[in-house]
Design a protein around this motif. Sequence first.
Motif, PDB file in Angstrom:
ATOM      1  N   LEU A 160       0.835  -1.201   0.000  1.00  0.00           N
ATOM      2  CA  LEU A 160       0.000   0.000   0.000  1.00  0.00           C
ATOM      3  C   LEU A 160       0.869   1.249   0.000  1.00  0.00           C
ATOM      4  O   LEU A 160       0.606   2.203  -0.750  1.00  0.00           O
ATOM      5  N   GLU A 161       1.911   1.264   0.830  1.00  0.00           N
ATOM      6  CA  GLU A 161       2.804   2.428   0.868  1.00  0.00           C
ATOM      7  C   GLU A 161       3.459   2.665  -0.493  1.00  0.00           C
ATOM      8  O   GLU A 161       3.674   3.820  -0.891  1.00  0.00           O
ATOM      9  N   ALA A 162       3.761   1.585  -1.215  1.00  0.00           N
ATOM     10  CA  ALA A 162       4.389   1.721  -2.527  1.00  0.00           C
ATOM     11  C   ALA A 162       3.474   2.405  -3.530  1.00  0.00           C
ATOM     12  O   ALA A 162       3.948   2.976  -4.530  1.00  0.00           O
ATOM     13  N   GLN A 163       2.157   2.390  -3.275  1.00  0.00           N
ATOM     14  CA  GLN A 163       1.189   3.021  -4.169  1.00  0.00           C
ATOM     15  C   GLN A 163       1.037   4.524  -3.902  1.00  0.00           C
ATOM     16  O   GLN A 163       0.261   5.215  -4.590  1.00  0.00           O
ATOM     17  N   THR A 164       1.756   5.052  -2.909  1.00  0.00           N
ATOM     18  CA  THR A 164       1.572   6.447  -2.499  1.00  0.00           C
ATOM     19  C   THR A 164       1.663   7.436  -3.659  1.00  0.00           C
ATOM     20  O   THR A 164       0.775   8.294  -3.817  1.00  0.00           O
ATOM     21  N   PRO A 165       2.695   7.398  -4.511  1.00  0.00           N
ATOM     22  CA  PRO A 165       2.760   8.403  -5.595  1.00  0.00           C
ATOM     23  C   PRO A 165       1.539   8.379  -6.523  1.00  0.00           C
ATOM     24  O   PRO A 165       1.020   9.433  -6.895  1.00  0.00           O
ATOM     25  N   ALA A 166       1.084   7.167  -6.871  1.00  0.00           N
ATOM     26  CA  ALA A 166      -0.076   7.070  -7.766  1.00  0.00           C
ATOM     27  C   ALA A 166      -1.344   7.554  -7.071  1.00  0.00           C
ATOM     28  O   ALA A 166      -2.193   8.221  -7.679  1.00  0.00           O
ATOM     29  N   ILE A 167      -1.491   7.253  -5.774  1.00  0.00           N
ATOM     30  CA  ILE A 167      -2.667   7.708  -5.013  1.00  0.00           C
ATOM     31  C   ILE A 167      -2.629   9.220  -4.858  1.00  0.00           C
ATOM     32  O   ILE A 167      -3.660   9.906  -4.951  1.00  0.00           O
ATOM     33  N   GLN A 168      -1.431   9.772  -4.651  1.00  0.00           N
ATOM     34  CA  GLN A 168      -1.305  11.235  -4.549  1.00  0.00           C
ATOM     35  C   GLN A 168      -1.752  11.905  -5.849  1.00  0.00           C
ATOM     36  O   GLN A 168      -2.392  12.967  -5.812  1.00  0.00           O
ATOM     37  N   GLN A 169      -1.423  11.306  -6.970  1.00  0.00           N
ATOM     38  CA  GLN A 169      -1.820  11.882  -8.254  1.00  0.00           C
ATOM     39  C   GLN A 169      -3.338  11.914  -8.382  1.00  0.00           C
ATOM     40  O   GLN A 169      -3.918  12.921  -8.832  1.00  0.00           O
ATOM     41  N   GLU A 170      -4.013  10.826  -7.967  1.00  0.00           N
ATOM     42  CA  GLU A 170      -5.476  10.807  -8.018  1.00  0.00           C
ATOM     43  C   GLU A 170      -6.068  11.817  -7.039  1.00  0.00           C
ATOM     44  O   GLU A 170      -7.064  12.485  -7.350  1.00  0.00           O
ATOM     45  N   LEU A 171      -5.450  11.943  -5.868  1.00  0.00           N
ATOM     46  CA  LEU A 171      -5.925  12.917  -4.882  1.00  0.00           C
ATOM     47  C   LEU A 171      -5.860  14.338  -5.441  1.00  0.00           C
ATOM     48  O   LEU A 171      -6.806  15.116  -5.283  1.00  0.00           O
ATOM     49  N   ARG A 172      -4.776  14.686  -6.097  1.00  0.00           N
ATOM     50  CA  ARG A 172      -4.634  16.053  -6.615  1.00  0.00           C
ATOM     51  C   ARG A 172      -5.711  16.359  -7.651  1.00  0.00           C
ATOM     52  O   ARG A 172      -6.217  17.489  -7.728  1.00  0.00           O
ATOM     53  N   ALA A 173      -6.096  15.360  -8.433  1.00  0.00           N
ATOM     54  CA  ALA A 173      -7.175  15.570  -9.400  1.00  0.00           C
ATOM     55  C   ALA A 173      -8.495  15.827  -8.690  1.00  0.00           C
ATOM     56  O   ALA A 173      -9.297  16.674  -9.112  1.00  0.00           O
ATOM     57  N   VAL A 174      -8.719  15.122  -7.567  1.00  0.00           N
ATOM     58  CA  VAL A 174      -9.946  15.333  -6.790  1.00  0.00           C
ATOM     59  C   VAL A 174      -9.927  16.712  -6.133  1.00  0.00           C
ATOM     60  O   VAL A 174     -10.937  17.428  -6.111  1.00  0.00           O
ATOM     61  N   LEU A 175      -8.763  17.106  -5.599  1.00  0.00           N
ATOM     62  CA  LEU A 175      -8.655  18.405  -4.933  1.00  0.00           C
ATOM     63  C   LEU A 175      -8.932  19.567  -5.877  1.00  0.00           C
ATOM     64  O   LEU A 175      -9.360  20.646  -5.442  1.00  0.00           O
ATOM     65  N   ALA A 176      -8.706  19.352  -7.157  1.00  0.00           N
ATOM     66  CA  ALA A 176      -8.983  20.412  -8.134  1.00  0.00           C
ATOM     67  C   ALA A 176     -10.469  20.707  -8.243  1.00  0.00           C
ATOM     68  O   ALA A 176     -10.867  21.787  -8.693  1.00  0.00           O
ATOM     69  N   ASP A 177     -11.284  19.749  -7.808  1.00  0.00           N
ATOM     70  CA  ASP A 177     -12.740  19.933  -7.796  1.00  0.00           C
ATOM     71  C   ASP A 177     -13.138  20.333  -6.379  1.00  0.00           C
ATOM     72  O   ASP A 177     -13.259  19.499  -5.491  1.00  0.00           O
ATOM     73  N   HIS A 178     -13.328  21.610  -6.142  1.00  0.00           N
ATOM     74  CA  HIS A 178     -13.546  22.112  -4.782  1.00  0.00           C
ATOM     75  C   HIS A 178     -14.838  21.592  -4.162  1.00  0.00           C
ATOM     76  O   HIS A 178     -14.999  21.599  -2.939  1.00  0.00           O
ATOM     77  N   SER A 179     -15.758  21.120  -4.987  1.00  0.00           N
ATOM     78  CA  SER A 179     -17.032  20.632  -4.459  1.00  0.00           C
ATOM     79  C   SER A 179     -16.994  19.148  -4.078  1.00  0.00           C
ATOM     80  O   SER A 179     -17.984  18.616  -3.588  1.00  0.00           O
ATOM     81  N   ALA A 180     -15.847  18.502  -4.299  1.00  0.00           N
ATOM     82  CA  ALA A 180     -15.775  17.045  -4.082  1.00  0.00           C
ATOM     83  C   ALA A 180     -15.800  16.677  -2.607  1.00  0.00           C
ATOM     84  O   ALA A 180     -16.283  15.605  -2.231  1.00  0.00           O
ATOM     85  N   PHE A 181     -15.271  17.554  -1.758  1.00  0.00           N
ATOM     86  CA  PHE A 181     -15.163  17.250  -0.331  1.00  0.00           C
ATOM     87  C   PHE A 181     -16.363  17.801   0.432  1.00  0.00           C
ATOM     88  O   PHE A 181     -16.844  18.893   0.142  1.00  0.00           O
ATOM     89  N   ARG A 182     -16.810  17.015   1.418  1.00  0.00           N
ATOM     90  CA  ARG A 182     -17.914  17.408   2.291  1.00  0.00           C
ATOM     91  C   ARG A 182     -17.439  17.386   3.740  1.00  0.00           C
ATOM     92  O   ARG A 182     -16.501  16.653   4.076  1.00  0.00           O
ATOM     93  N   PRO A 183     -18.045  18.171   4.635  1.00  0.00           N
ATOM     94  CA  PRO A 183     -17.644  18.112   6.045  1.00  0.00           C
ATOM     95  C   PRO A 183     -17.654  16.674   6.574  1.00  0.00           C
ATOM     96  O   PRO A 183     -18.605  15.929   6.317  1.00  0.00           O
ATOM     97  N   TYR A 184     -16.595  16.301   7.266  1.00  0.00           N
ATOM     98  CA  TYR A 184     -16.505  14.943   7.810  1.00  0.00           C
ATOM     99  C   TYR A 184     -17.639  14.701   8.803  1.00  0.00           C
ATOM    100  O   TYR A 184     -18.244  13.628   8.831  1.00  0.00           O
ATOM    101  N   LEU A 185     -17.921  15.685   9.649  1.00  0.00           N
ATOM    102  CA  LEU A 185     -19.020  15.584  10.612  1.00  0.00           C
ATOM    103  C   LEU A 185     -20.200  16.368  10.056  1.00  0.00           C
ATOM    104  O   LEU A 185     -20.263  17.592  10.180  1.00  0.00           O
TER     105      LEU A 185
END
Length: 354
Positions: A160-185
């Motif tokens: 799983l740790e070895a997948q970090t760079p690829a997961i980071q790349q997918e995360l950055r694409a999600v972060l570009a969409d400001h509406s993707a995240f919702r309050p955790y609580l």
Amino acid sequence: MTHTPTLDARKQAAFNHARNGQFAEAEATLQSVLQEAPRDLGALLLLGDVQHTAGKTQDASRAYGGAMQVAQMQGGPIPDVFKPGLQRAASRLGEYASQYEVFIAAQIPPASRSARFDQSVNILLGKAPIHLQQPTKYYFPELPQIQFYNRSDFDWAPALEAQTPAIQQELRAVLADHSAFRPYLERDESKPHVKSHDLVGNDDWSAFYLWKDGARVAENCARCPVTTAAFENLPLDYLPGQAPSVLFSLLKPGAAIPPHHGLINTRLICHLPLLVPGPAWLRVGNQTHHWKEGELVIFDDSIEHEARNEADQTRVVLLFDIWRPELSLQEREEVTRLLGAIAQYSGEAVVSGN
């Protein structure tokens, strides 16, 4: 007929003995007072002073400690006459503790200690409190009280740790969409907000779910295929309608998650840090861990924990929950059936979020 002096008279006699350097006589007189009045604050403080001056610091520590306990038990305001003595007692107890710590360090140097033993010494010295599992919904007995687990004990962790760079790349694409995240609580207006705090409905702590309450979020999984595939062979704690949850957990600059306990103790929470732009930490019990990108963190969230992002940029971890490795397959099946039955009875999931 023999007349026994009053307590006040004996305390005055002890004071006179001490002033004249007759420490043994003063100590014996005060001990006789405390046999009759064990919570006499003035006698305890004077006994500590006498023993300290006589060089009997271990005895003085017990007397001063007793005085501090009595002062706490009284509840009301401390009379002014005792305040200097209590301040002196607190100062000397601090000196004794420092001397004791130096002695212990000379016997067993900190640099040579194992991590768990060092934690035990800190507890012994009063430098760290004891924290135990206190889940708010369901407690499974006789599980080890481990705050942070060693990630090397989990054979799936390196992959799983070895997948970090690829997961980071997918995360950055999600972060570009400001509406993707919702309050955790998220706020539920149908329920009372007795324990509500500032993070409820607040996107300072927000989430992008791949699995939520045991169900895949198909749209989000499609956006993150590498991250989704990374979980195919992990021991996620599948509880129909309740767990697992797999998500990008975002904490904005300066945001803090207050101390709290998780819902159940049959799971462990895992963090794969993806964006750690500066100082950011997680405290579990009496241990504090600073996230490092790509270095998995596994902990027991039924022990009191809190987190803070002290950096000036956003911190993101990939958060997910797994079965505790100490549970047998039969126990996991039993827990699954029980929590499912409770949810069916109450109409409310036992496990929901972290």
